[in-house]
Design a protein around this motif. Structure first.
Motif, mmCIF file in Angstrom:
data_model
loop_
_atom_site.group_PDB
_atom_site.id
_atom_site.type_symbol
_atom_site.label_atom_id
_atom_site.label_comp_id
_atom_site.label_asym_id
_atom_site.label_seq_id
_atom_site.Cartn_x
_atom_site.Cartn_y
_atom_site.Cartn_z
ATOM 1 N N SER A 298 0.795 -1.225 0.000
ATOM 2 C CA SER A 298 0.000 0.000 0.000
ATOM 3 C C SER A 298 0.830 1.279 0.000
ATOM 4 O O SER A 298 0.288 2.362 -0.209
ATOM 5 C CB SER A 298 -0.923 0.016 1.228
ATOM 6 N N LEU A 299 2.136 1.181 0.223
ATOM 7 C CA LEU A 299 2.977 2.383 0.286
ATOM 8 C C LEU A 299 3.213 2.912 -1.128
ATOM 9 O O LEU A 299 3.723 2.202 -1.992
ATOM 10 C CB LEU A 299 4.303 2.064 0.969
ATOM 11 N N LEU A 300 2.857 4.177 -1.343
ATOM 12 C CA LEU A 300 2.958 4.776 -2.665
ATOM 13 C C LEU A 300 4.144 5.717 -2.813
ATOM 14 O O LEU A 300 4.667 5.896 -3.901
ATOM 15 C CB LEU A 300 1.666 5.550 -2.981
ATOM 16 N N SER A 301 4.542 6.326 -1.704
ATOM 17 C CA SER A 301 5.616 7.315 -1.753
ATOM 18 C C SER A 301 6.284 7.392 -0.392
ATOM 19 O O SER A 301 5.608 7.413 0.639
ATOM 20 C CB SER A 301 5.034 8.682 -2.146
ATOM 21 N N ALA A 302 7.614 7.441 -0.390
ATOM 22 C CA ALA A 302 8.372 7.534 0.857
ATOM 23 C C ALA A 302 9.388 8.657 0.739
ATOM 24 O O ALA A 302 10.239 8.637 -0.148
ATOM 25 C CB ALA A 302 9.080 6.216 1.164
ATOM 26 N N THR A 303 9.274 9.637 1.621
ATOM 27 C CA THR A 303 10.248 10.723 1.702
ATOM 28 C C THR A 303 11.057 10.534 2.972
ATOM 29 O O THR A 303 10.490 10.416 4.062
ATOM 30 C CB THR A 303 9.559 12.089 1.727
ATOM 31 N N VAL A 304 12.373 10.496 2.830
ATOM 32 C CA VAL A 304 13.259 10.273 3.973
ATOM 33 C C VAL A 304 14.181 11.470 4.136
ATOM 34 O O VAL A 304 14.748 11.974 3.162
ATOM 35 C CB VAL A 304 14.090 8.988 3.795
ATOM 36 N N ILE A 305 14.312 11.931 5.374
ATOM 37 C CA ILE A 305 15.248 12.991 5.736
ATOM 38 C C ILE A 305 16.330 12.346 6.591
ATOM 39 O O ILE A 305 16.045 11.734 7.616
ATOM 40 C CB ILE A 305 14.552 14.113 6.524
ATOM 41 N N ALA A 306 17.581 12.461 6.148
ATOM 42 C CA ALA A 306 18.694 11.789 6.806
ATOM 43 C C ALA A 306 19.876 12.749 6.913
ATOM 44 O O ALA A 306 19.862 13.829 6.326
ATOM 45 C CB ALA A 306 19.083 10.537 6.013
ATOM 46 N N PRO A 307 20.925 12.367 7.655
ATOM 47 C CA PRO A 307 22.077 13.265 7.802
ATOM 48 C C PRO A 307 22.756 13.618 6.493
ATOM 49 O O PRO A 307 23.402 14.660 6.390
ATOM 50 C CB PRO A 307 23.013 12.474 8.724
ATOM 51 N N ASP A 308 22.663 12.761 5.491
ATOM 52 C CA ASP A 308 23.220 13.084 4.180
ATOM 53 C C ASP A 308 22.298 12.522 3.102
ATOM 54 O O ASP A 308 21.407 11.708 3.378
ATOM 55 C CB ASP A 308 24.644 12.549 4.023
#
Length: 360
Positions: A298-308
């Protein structure tokens, strides 16, 4: 080809699923911002930076900075581009021993770390799996189960040593990278899951060396930022609504999130723009390298904020491989990353985000 420098207070609209909306006000509010753009890695890049650096003016004018940016991107292309037939990577994949540069060894060892971190869900040694399913899904190939099994057996970073060690001649041999007892087939390396994020990080290192403190770097939609925008505020990033037919970045946003001022990478991965349908079934472009098959969840979009940005790039891919529940669990277990997940809930879109995400 010469590429023009565009000087503008407006942040660029990036050509992928993440859109920069930062700095829509006058440049006079904070510093001396310029926007530099060009072409790289089959797409475009935009770098927005403040020429007022840590200790006054940065070391170079904008025109010279652009020359440096293009030089860094050319070095990356010559080292690890799978589309450049003369690159170190292309030669290595063809079986040739090569003298590695710092980029070649660094991106490999980082990628091995992501492989271990994600328990094999992000695997840069699984390129043939994407080929048999129709690379880029420009052709609707549907491989038989036997072919998937055969190709899967020849893939995987588990067959390789985690560190590249050149021999006495200074070269790295593909055969020497293969672990003993894992067969004779050499897995093909492909850095599509991390290369653009990694490029953002290298450009950030270059700009920091010049004294730049406020920057937003976008390479093909993958982003690195630090500091503040021309208005003196955090940078803003819009995330496209992941629905079929939404092919124009920025036309229909699901939400806007704030990032910075601390250094971070932000990357969105999704399945809604790259897929094909055969015999009534929809096949996404995300392949699980552990099974050899496209994912279905069911996951359509994943935005990840990481150290780099390299880590954000890898972990956005990871989320799309494992699906909503595992992605949410993984993000919640980490203090160093945040996430913004869009998923289908029946006929509607729903959003989950971690506590560190500021939604505007």
């Amino acid at each position: 080809m010469m590429k023009k420098i565009r000087f503008s207070c407006l942040a660029a609209v990036v050509p992928a699923s993440v859109i920069c909306l930062a700095g829509l006000l006058s440049c006079s509010q904070s510093g001396e911002y310029v926007s530099i753009s060009g072409y790289a890695q089959g797409g475009t890049y935009v770098v927005k930076l403040n020429l007022e650096g840590e200790d006054g003016k940065v070391a170079l004018p904008a025109g010279k900075i652009k020359e440096g940016i293009d030089s860094v991107l050319l070095c990356i292309d010559n080292s690890v581009s799978g589309y450049n037939k003369g690159s170190l990577l292309s030669r290595f994949n063809s079986g040739e021993s090569v003298v590695p540069d710092a980029i070649f060894t660094d991106i490999y060892e980082k990628s091995y770390g992501y492989y271990e971190m994600t328990e094999g869900a992000v695997d840069v040694a699984a390129a043939p799996l994407f080929d048999i399913w129709g690379f880029g899904f420009t052709a609707d190939s549907l491989p038989p189960a036997g072919k998937v099994k055969e190709v899967l057996a020849s893939c995987g970073m588990d067959k390789l040593y985690p560190v590249m060690k050149p021999g006495p001649d200074g070269k790295v041999s593909p055969g020497a990278l293969l672990r003993e007892g894992t067969g004779t087939a050499l897995p093909e390396l492909n850095y599509n899951a991390v290369a653009q994020g990694y490029s953002c990080d290298l450009l950030a290192s270059y700009l920091k060396s010049l004294g730049v403190k406020d920057m937003l770097i976008d390479v093909g939609g993958e982003i690195f930022c630090q500091g503040v925008n021309p208005g003196g505020n955090r940078w803003s990033v819009g995330v496209d609504k992941p629905v079929d037919g939404n092919n124009i970045p920025g036309k229909d946003l699901q939400g806007i999130i704030g990032i910075g001022p601390e250094p971070c990478g932000v990357v969105t991965s999704g399945n809604y723009r790259k897929y094909y349908i055969k015999d009534g079934r929809k096949y996404s472009h995300t392949i699980d390298p552990r099974t050899g098959y496209p994912v279905s969840h069911s996951l359509l979009s994943a935005t990840v904020i990481a150290p780099d940005a390299a880590m954000a790039d890898a972990l956005a891919t990871y989320c799309m491989v494992v699906g909503l529940e595992k992605a949410r669990e993984f993000i919640s277990s980490r203090q160093d990353i945040d996430g913004y997940l869009i998923y289908s809930d029946g006929d509607t879109l729903s959003v989950w985000h971690s506590d560190g995400v500021t939604v505007r």
